[in-house]
Design a protein around this motif. Structure first.
Motif, PDB file in Angstrom:
ATOM      1  N   TYR A  38     -18.429  13.718 -14.910  1.00 39.06           N
ATOM      2  CA  TYR A  38     -18.781  14.171 -13.558  1.00 39.06           C
ATOM      3  C   TYR A  38     -17.719  15.081 -12.954  1.00 39.06           C
ATOM      4  O   TYR A  38     -18.020  16.168 -12.443  1.00 39.06           O
ATOM      5  N   TRP A  39     -16.460  14.665 -13.010  1.00 43.74           N
ATOM      6  CA  TRP A  39     -15.435  15.369 -12.236  1.00 43.74           C
ATOM      7  C   TRP A  39     -14.968  16.669 -12.878  1.00 43.74           C
ATOM      8  O   TRP A  39     -14.607  17.613 -12.158  1.00 43.74           O
TER       9      TRP A  39
ATOM     10  N   ARG B 190     -17.419  19.211 -11.734  1.00 42.87           N
ATOM     11  CA  ARG B 190     -17.264  19.457 -10.303  1.00 42.87           C
ATOM     12  C   ARG B 190     -16.029  20.308 -10.022  1.00 42.87           C
ATOM     13  O   ARG B 190     -16.050  21.202  -9.161  1.00 42.87           O
TER      14      ARG B 190
ATOM     15  N   ARG C 203     -16.639  23.773 -10.348  1.00 42.04           N
ATOM     16  CA  ARG C 203     -17.568  24.234  -9.321  1.00 42.04           C
ATOM     17  C   ARG C 203     -19.004  24.339  -9.830  1.00 42.04           C
ATOM     18  O   ARG C 203     -19.732  25.279  -9.513  1.00 42.04           O
TER      19      ARG C 203
ATOM     20  N   GLU D 138     -22.722  22.672  -9.748  1.00 41.69           N
ATOM     21  CA  GLU D 138     -23.418  21.957  -8.673  1.00 41.69           C
ATOM     22  C   GLU D 138     -23.643  20.489  -9.033  1.00 41.69           C
ATOM     23  O   GLU D 138     -23.643  20.090 -10.188  1.00 41.69           O
ATOM     24  N   ARG D 139     -23.868  19.686  -7.990  1.00 38.52           N
ATOM     25  CA  ARG D 139     -23.832  18.237  -8.095  1.00 38.52           C
ATOM     26  C   ARG D 139     -24.865  17.672  -9.075  1.00 38.52           C
ATOM     27  O   ARG D 139     -24.559  16.786  -9.872  1.00 38.52           O
TER      28      ARG D 139
ATOM     29  N   ALA E 222     -23.706  18.172 -12.482  1.00 42.30           N
ATOM     30  CA  ALA E 222     -22.554  17.314 -12.756  1.00 42.30           C
ATOM     31  C   ALA E 222     -22.995  15.886 -13.048  1.00 42.30           C
ATOM     32  O   ALA E 222     -22.433  15.216 -13.924  1.00 42.30           O
TER      33      ALA E 222
ATOM     34  N   CYS F 246     -22.411  13.864 -16.375  1.00 38.53           N
ATOM     35  CA  CYS F 246     -21.825  12.522 -16.326  1.00 38.53           C
ATOM     36  C   CYS F 246     -22.570  11.568 -17.243  1.00 38.53           C
ATOM     37  O   CYS F 246     -21.956  10.835 -18.038  1.00 38.53           O
TER      38      CYS F 246
ATOM     39  N   THR G 224     -23.832  10.704  -2.426  1.00 40.83           N
ATOM     40  CA  THR G 224     -24.729  11.782  -2.056  1.00 40.83           C
ATOM     41  C   THR G 224     -25.352  11.530  -0.689  1.00 40.83           C
ATOM     42  O   THR G 224     -25.506  12.439   0.133  1.00 40.83           O
TER      43      THR G 224
ATOM     44  N   ARG H  85     -22.816  20.759  -1.911  1.00 45.93           N
ATOM     45  CA  ARG H  85     -22.899  21.906  -2.811  1.00 45.93           C
ATOM     46  C   ARG H  85     -21.493  22.264  -3.286  1.00 45.93           C
ATOM     47  O   ARG H  85     -20.496  21.964  -2.644  1.00 45.93           O
ATOM     48  N   PRO H  86     -21.380  22.960  -4.434  1.00 51.75           N
ATOM     49  CA  PRO H  86     -20.055  23.284  -4.970  1.00 51.75           C
ATOM     50  C   PRO H  86     -19.317  24.249  -4.068  1.00 51.75           C
ATOM     51  O   PRO H  86     -19.917  25.015  -3.343  1.00 51.75           O
TER      52      PRO H  86
END
Length: 291
Positions: A214-215, A218, A221, A223-224, A227, A231, A281, A290-291
């Motif tokens: 995940y990180w 992120r 940059r 987007e979630r 990511a 993950c 979230t 958003r990134p």
């Protein structure tokens, strides 16, 4: 061991066939649509995770067979379970499918490479028993051939593929549980010692895999939703493949113990990660998410 030699390749073939039923050529082409997300996730999967796992193995001081088993697990790709978890927790499932497709192909090269390097380092006396050319061909057979057949069925018999998709997924889940239980029962007398030996390291590895998955995107940059997909793809390894390679191609039950232990733990750690991400979230405004 004889039963495992017959049952495990069949079990894995069913799982990989089910994976193929959900794939199309477009899933491989989609990498063009997500170049950065795909490359970052693949770098984490192929380079970063084996390096981190190697450090963990050294830090925990595992005996050779269990150390090789951990590295085998780290080299294994994601699977259909990652797609399910990604869907449940708001990930970009299309990216998951793309990553699963690419990782399954790359594993034909990366899995034997990491396994042989690990055998050379941790169990030099057993290096000759590694994944030599004939066994590497077997990896191709048990990984790619069922996937290719599943994809062909999807092209030629799309309605049948749609009908079979759910039953095969259910069968895959049942098979995964059966494989893990079978691997653990083979070493029942030593089970307590193995769990003490690999329980902590598999838990740490699972948590780190999810966090990295995940990180790192992120921080790049990405987007979630992508990511979260990364993950789950990076944090949920194909434990069945690891167990099958350890028991049938390497003929070593101890090397299957880390994957069998991880195969139980990953459901809980991945679910915990998913709930944490979904909770975060809900707390973060849309524009900030958003990134």
């Amino acid at each position: 061991m004889a039963l495992a030699g017959v049952f495990l390749p069949i079990a894995l073939a069913v799982i990989m066939f089910g994976l193929g039923l959900g794939l199309t050529i477009a899933d491989f082409r989609r990498v063009v649509a997500y170049p950065r997300a795909t490359l970052v996730a693949l770098a984490c999967q192929i380079l970063l995770l084996p390096a981190i796992c190697f450090g963990l193995v050294l830090a925990f001081g595992l005996p050779p067979a269990l150390a090789v088993g951990m590295m085998l697990l780290a080299a294994s790709p994601g699977g259909t379970t990652a797609n399910l978890y990604s869907h449940l927790f708001g990930g970009d499932v299309a990216l998951n499918v793309t990553l699963t497709a690419i990782n399954s192909v790359l594993a034909v090269v990366t899995l034997p490479l990491v396994t042989n390097l690990s055998l050379s380092y941790f169990a030099a006396d057993s290096a000759a028993l590694g994944l030599q050319f004939d066994k590497t061909v077997q990896v191709v057979a048990i990984v790619l051939v069922p996937v290719a057949i599943g994809m062909a069925v999807r092209v030629w018999l799309p309605r049948f593929a749609d009908r079979m998709n759910t039953p095969v997924k259910i069968a895959s889940a049942v098979i995964l549980v059966a494989v893990i239980v079978g691997a653990l029962l083979q070493e029942l007398d030593n089970l307590g010692g193995y769990i003490r030996s690999v329980g902590a390291i598999t838990l740490v590895f699972s948590v780190l895999s999810l966090a990295i998955g995940y990180w790192v995107p992120r921080l790049a940059r990405i987007e979630r939703g992508q990511a979260i997909a990364s993950c789950m793809e990076i944090g949920i390894h194909n434990a069945t493949l690891s167990i099958a390679v350890a028991l049938t191609l390497l003929g070593n039950t101890q090397m299957a113990i880390p994957a069998a232990t991880y195969g139980v733990l990953m459901f809980f750690t991945a679910a915990a990660a998913g709930f944490l991400l979904r909770s975060r979230t809900a707390q973060v405004p849309y524009d900030e998410a958003r990134p």
